[in-house]
Motif scaffolding. Structure first.
Motif, PDB file in Angstrom:
ATOM      1  N   PHE A   1       0.828  -1.190   0.000  1.00 18.32           N
ATOM      2  CA  PHE A   1       0.000   0.000   0.000  1.00 18.32           C
ATOM      3  C   PHE A   1       0.869   1.248   0.000  1.00 18.32           C
ATOM      4  CE2 PHE A   1      -2.704  -3.253   1.895  1.00 18.32           C
ATOM      5  CZ  PHE A   1      -3.788  -3.179   1.027  1.00 18.32           C
ATOM      6  N   PHE A   2       0.392   2.301  -0.664  1.00 17.61           N
ATOM      7  CA  PHE A   2       1.117   3.567  -0.732  1.00 17.61           C
ATOM      8  C   PHE A   2       0.670   4.472   0.407  1.00 17.61           C
ATOM      9  CE2 PHE A   2       1.439   7.986  -1.909  1.00 17.61           C
ATOM     10  CZ  PHE A   2       2.758   8.074  -2.321  1.00 17.61           C
ATOM     11  N   ARG A   3       1.643   5.151   1.019  1.00 19.41           N
ATOM     12  CA  ARG A   3       1.344   6.134   2.061  1.00 19.41           C
ATOM     13  C   ARG A   3       2.214   7.365   1.828  1.00 19.41           C
ATOM     14  NH1 ARG A   3       1.110   1.438   5.643  1.00 19.41           N
ATOM     15  NH2 ARG A   3      -1.001   1.275   6.432  1.00 19.41           N
ATOM     16  N   ALA A   4       1.655   8.516   2.083  1.00 16.80           N
ATOM     17  CA  ALA A   4       2.408   9.765   2.064  1.00 16.80           C
ATOM     18  C   ALA A   4       3.034   9.947   3.452  1.00 16.80           C
ATOM     19  CB  ALA A   4       1.480  10.931   1.738  1.00 16.80           C
ATOM     20  N   PRO A   5       4.097  10.759   3.568  1.00 16.54           N
ATOM     21  CA  PRO A   5       4.712  10.984   4.885  1.00 16.54           C
ATOM     22  C   PRO A   5       3.725  11.464   5.954  1.00 16.54           C
ATOM     23  CG  PRO A   5       6.188  11.743   3.181  1.00 16.54           C
ATOM     24  CD  PRO A   5       4.902  11.361   2.494  1.00 16.54           C
ATOM     25  N   THR A   6       2.766  12.306   5.576  1.00 18.49           N
ATOM     26  CA  THR A   6       1.768  12.772   6.544  1.00 18.49           C
ATOM     27  C   THR A   6       0.962  11.602   7.095  1.00 18.49           C
ATOM     28  OG1 THR A   6       1.610  14.890   5.398  1.00 18.49           O
ATOM     29  CG2 THR A   6      -0.208  14.316   6.854  1.00 18.49           C
TER      30      THR A   6
ATOM     31  N   GLU B   1      -0.621   7.871  11.396  1.00 19.10           N
ATOM     32  CA  GLU B   1      -0.929   6.499  11.814  1.00 19.10           C
ATOM     33  C   GLU B   1       0.256   5.606  11.474  1.00 19.10           C
ATOM     34  OE1 GLU B   1      -4.691   4.915  10.504  1.00 19.10           O
ATOM     35  OE2 GLU B   1      -5.503   6.944  10.345  1.00 19.10           O
ATOM     36  N   PRO B   2       1.259   5.538  12.357  1.00 18.62           N
ATOM     37  CA  PRO B   2       2.439   4.728  12.057  1.00 18.62           C
ATOM     38  C   PRO B   2       2.075   3.255  11.864  1.00 18.62           C
ATOM     39  CG  PRO B   2       2.842   6.151  13.949  1.00 18.62           C
ATOM     40  CD  PRO B   2       1.384   6.239  13.629  1.00 18.62           C
ATOM     41  N   PRO B   3       2.543   2.649  10.763  1.00 15.36           N
ATOM     42  CA  PRO B   3       2.261   1.238  10.524  1.00 15.36           C
ATOM     43  C   PRO B   3       3.090   0.341  11.444  1.00 15.36           C
ATOM     44  CG  PRO B   3       3.598   2.137   8.766  1.00 15.36           C
ATOM     45  CD  PRO B   3       3.264   3.274   9.673  1.00 15.36           C
ATOM     46  N   ALA B   4       2.687  -0.903  11.541  1.00 11.19           N
ATOM     47  CA  ALA B   4       3.444  -1.879  12.344  1.00 11.19           C
ATOM     48  C   ALA B   4       4.816  -2.092  11.714  1.00 11.19           C
ATOM     49  CB  ALA B   4       2.687  -3.201  12.396  1.00 11.19           C
ATOM     50  N   PRO B   5       5.846  -2.357  12.529  1.00 10.53           N
ATOM     51  CA  PRO B   5       7.191  -2.568  11.982  1.00 10.53           C
ATOM     52  C   PRO B   5       7.284  -3.720  10.986  1.00 10.53           C
ATOM     53  CG  PRO B   5       7.299  -2.233  14.355  1.00 10.53           C
ATOM     54  CD  PRO B   5       5.848  -2.350  13.993  1.00 10.53           C
ATOM     55  N   SER B   6       6.359  -4.663  11.044  1.00  5.24           N
ATOM     56  CA  SER B   6       6.416  -5.796  10.129  1.00  5.24           C
ATOM     57  C   SER B   6       5.716  -5.508   8.803  1.00  5.24           C
ATOM     58  CB  SER B   6       5.766  -7.015  10.782  1.00  5.24           C
ATOM     59  OG  SER B   6       4.410  -6.736  11.074  1.00  5.24           O
ATOM     60  N   GLU B   7       4.982  -4.396   8.703  1.00  5.89           N
ATOM     61  CA  GLU B   7       4.219  -4.093   7.488  1.00  5.89           C
ATOM     62  C   GLU B   7       5.102  -3.468   6.420  1.00  5.89           C
ATOM     63  OE1 GLU B   7       0.514  -1.315   5.980  1.00  5.89           O
ATOM     64  OE2 GLU B   7       0.832  -1.602   8.118  1.00  5.89           O
ATOM     65  N   VAL B   8       5.086  -4.050   5.234  1.00  7.04           N
ATOM     66  CA  VAL B   8       5.809  -3.515   4.089  1.00  7.04           C
ATOM     67  C   VAL B   8       4.847  -2.625   3.308  1.00  7.04           C
ATOM     68  CG1 VAL B   8       7.010  -4.068   1.942  1.00  7.04           C
ATOM     69  CG2 VAL B   8       7.322  -5.522   3.950  1.00  7.04           C
ATOM     70  N   PHE B   9       5.277  -1.392   3.026  1.00  5.30           N
ATOM     71  CA  PHE B   9       4.444  -0.466   2.273  1.00  5.30           C
ATOM     72  C   PHE B   9       5.333   0.450   1.444  1.00  5.30           C
ATOM     73  CE2 PHE B   9       5.499   1.674   6.168  1.00  5.30           C
ATOM     74  CZ  PHE B   9       5.639   3.015   5.830  1.00  5.30           C
ATOM     75  N   ARG B  10       4.701   1.286   0.618  1.00  4.38           N
ATOM     76  CA  ARG B  10       5.435   2.232  -0.217  1.00  4.38           C
ATOM     77  C   ARG B  10       5.216   3.636   0.325  1.00  4.38           C
ATOM     78  NH1 ARG B  10       3.893   1.364  -6.315  1.00  4.38           N
ATOM     79  NH2 ARG B  10       2.447   2.906  -5.544  1.00  4.38           N
ATOM     80  N   ILE B  11       6.270   4.429   0.306  1.00  4.06           N
ATOM     81  CA  ILE B  11       6.185   5.834   0.709  1.00  4.06           C
ATOM     82  C   ILE B  11       6.700   6.660  -0.462  1.00  4.06           C
ATOM     83  CG2 ILE B  11       8.479   5.946   1.764  1.00  4.06           C
ATOM     84  CD1 ILE B  11       7.229   7.734   3.941  1.00  4.06           C
ATOM     85  N   GLY B  12       6.122   7.823  -0.647  1.00  2.00           N
ATOM     86  CA  GLY B  12       6.561   8.650  -1.756  1.00  2.00           C
ATOM     87  C   GLY B  12       6.441  10.118  -1.431  1.00  2.00           C
ATOM     88  N   GLY B  13       7.211  10.898  -2.149  1.00  2.00           N
ATOM     89  CA  GLY B  13       7.196  12.344  -1.979  1.00  2.00           C
ATOM     90  C   GLY B  13       8.419  12.932  -2.638  1.00  2.00           C
TER      91      GLY B  13
ATOM     92  N   GLY C   1       9.638   4.740  -2.364  1.00  2.00           N
ATOM     93  CA  GLY C   1      10.432   3.697  -1.735  1.00  2.00           C
ATOM     94  C   GLY C   1       9.543   2.612  -1.158  1.00  2.00           C
ATOM     95  N   THR C   2      10.033   1.391  -1.182  1.00  2.00           N
ATOM     96  CA  THR C   2       9.327   0.256  -0.586  1.00  2.00           C
ATOM     97  C   THR C   2      10.131  -0.205   0.622  1.00  2.00           C
ATOM     98  OG1 THR C   2       8.534  -0.426  -2.753  1.00  2.00           O
ATOM     99  CG2 THR C   2       8.424  -2.069  -1.004  1.00  2.00           C
ATOM    100  N   GLY C   3       9.466  -0.436   1.740  1.00  2.00           N
ATOM    101  CA  GLY C   3      10.178  -0.893   2.930  1.00  2.00           C
ATOM    102  C   GLY C   3       9.291  -0.906   4.154  1.00  2.00           C
ATOM    103  N   ARG C   4       9.948  -0.751   5.338  1.00  2.00           N
ATOM    104  CA  ARG C   4       9.246  -0.810   6.627  1.00  2.00           C
ATOM    105  C   ARG C   4       9.567   0.440   7.440  1.00  2.00           C
ATOM    106  NH1 ARG C   4      10.643  -6.374   5.798  1.00  2.00           N
ATOM    107  NH2 ARG C   4       8.832  -7.687   6.167  1.00  2.00           N
ATOM    108  N   TYR C   5       8.621   0.832   8.287  1.00  2.00           N
ATOM    109  CA  TYR C   5       8.788   1.977   9.183  1.00  2.00           C
ATOM    110  C   TYR C   5       9.118   1.435  10.563  1.00  2.00           C
ATOM    111  CZ  TYR C   5       7.777   6.563  11.228  1.00  2.00           C
ATOM    112  OH  TYR C   5       7.861   7.769  11.872  1.00  2.00           O
ATOM    113  N   ILE C   6      10.395   1.574  10.962  1.00  2.00           N
ATOM    114  CA  ILE C   6      10.871   0.991  12.219  1.00  2.00           C
ATOM    115  C   ILE C   6      11.514   2.085  13.062  1.00  2.00           C
ATOM    116  CG2 ILE C   6      12.412  -0.725  13.253  1.00  2.00           C
ATOM    117  CD1 ILE C   6      12.149  -2.305  10.598  1.00  2.00           C
ATOM    118  N   ASN C   7      11.011   2.257  14.288  1.00  2.00           N
ATOM    119  CA  ASN C   7      11.549   3.225  15.251  1.00  2.00           C
ATOM    120  C   ASN C   7      11.669   4.630  14.666  1.00  2.00           C
ATOM    121  OD1 ASN C   7      11.817   1.212  17.232  1.00  2.00           O
ATOM    122  ND2 ASN C   7      13.827   0.640  16.443  1.00  2.00           N
ATOM    123  N   GLY C   8      10.657   5.069  13.949  1.00  2.00           N
ATOM    124  CA  GLY C   8      10.637   6.427  13.423  1.00  2.00           C
ATOM    125  C   GLY C   8      11.426   6.655  12.155  1.00  2.00           C
TER     126      GLY C   8
END
Length: 147
Positions: free
Chosen positions: A37-42, A47-59, A105-112
């Protein structure tokens, strides 16, 4: 005789319905890891995703944020005009990757920090992914390309 034909027809329809449902479930199960899933930085900060969730971020890559570390580790920030998320990436960046340009970018959101496993950059001077354009328009910072 007619009831036997009717009974067979009902059995065939029931078997076909079960097969259709089963195949849909199997396809969904097989694709569950391939859907990002795509998410913007805002949205990531709201709503920070779980560390195990892979998603796309762009900007847009924030100007002055690109820092090359030891080896192939690169740090930078990505913004949609409303929020900024720090990103780390280990690997070789695309040739067209630079500050103030669109990226996904595709990846995970871990510890900010968004830990990217893949980085995509724009492919010419006017291209920007639709999701990034939509996110920038929501923030009111998107500028239409000239020409």
């Amino acid at each position: 005789m007619k009831s036997l034909k009717k009974q067979r027809r009902i059995q065939v329809i029931a078997v076909a319905a079960v097969a259709l449902v089963l195949s849909t479930v199997l396809i969904g199960y097989a694709m569950r890891d391939g859907i990002n899933f795509f998410r913007a930085p805002t949205q990531v900060l709201a709503e920070p995703p779980a560390p195990s969730e892979v998603f796309r971020i762009g900007g847009l890559v924030t100007e002055g944020s690109l820092v090359r570390g030891q080896g192939k580790t690169i740090q930078f920030s990505v913004t949609d005009g409303g929020a900024t998320v720090p990103v780390t990436y280990t690997g070789v960046l695309p040739d067209l990757f630079e500050e103030n340009q669109g990226m996904v970018g595709t990846g995970r959101y871990i510890n900010g920090v968004f830990e990217a496993s893949e980085i995509l950059a724009k492919h010419d001077e006017t291209y920007m992914p639709k999701e990034v354009v939509d996110a920038l328009k929501e923030q009111g910072v998107y500028k239409e390309p000239e020409g």
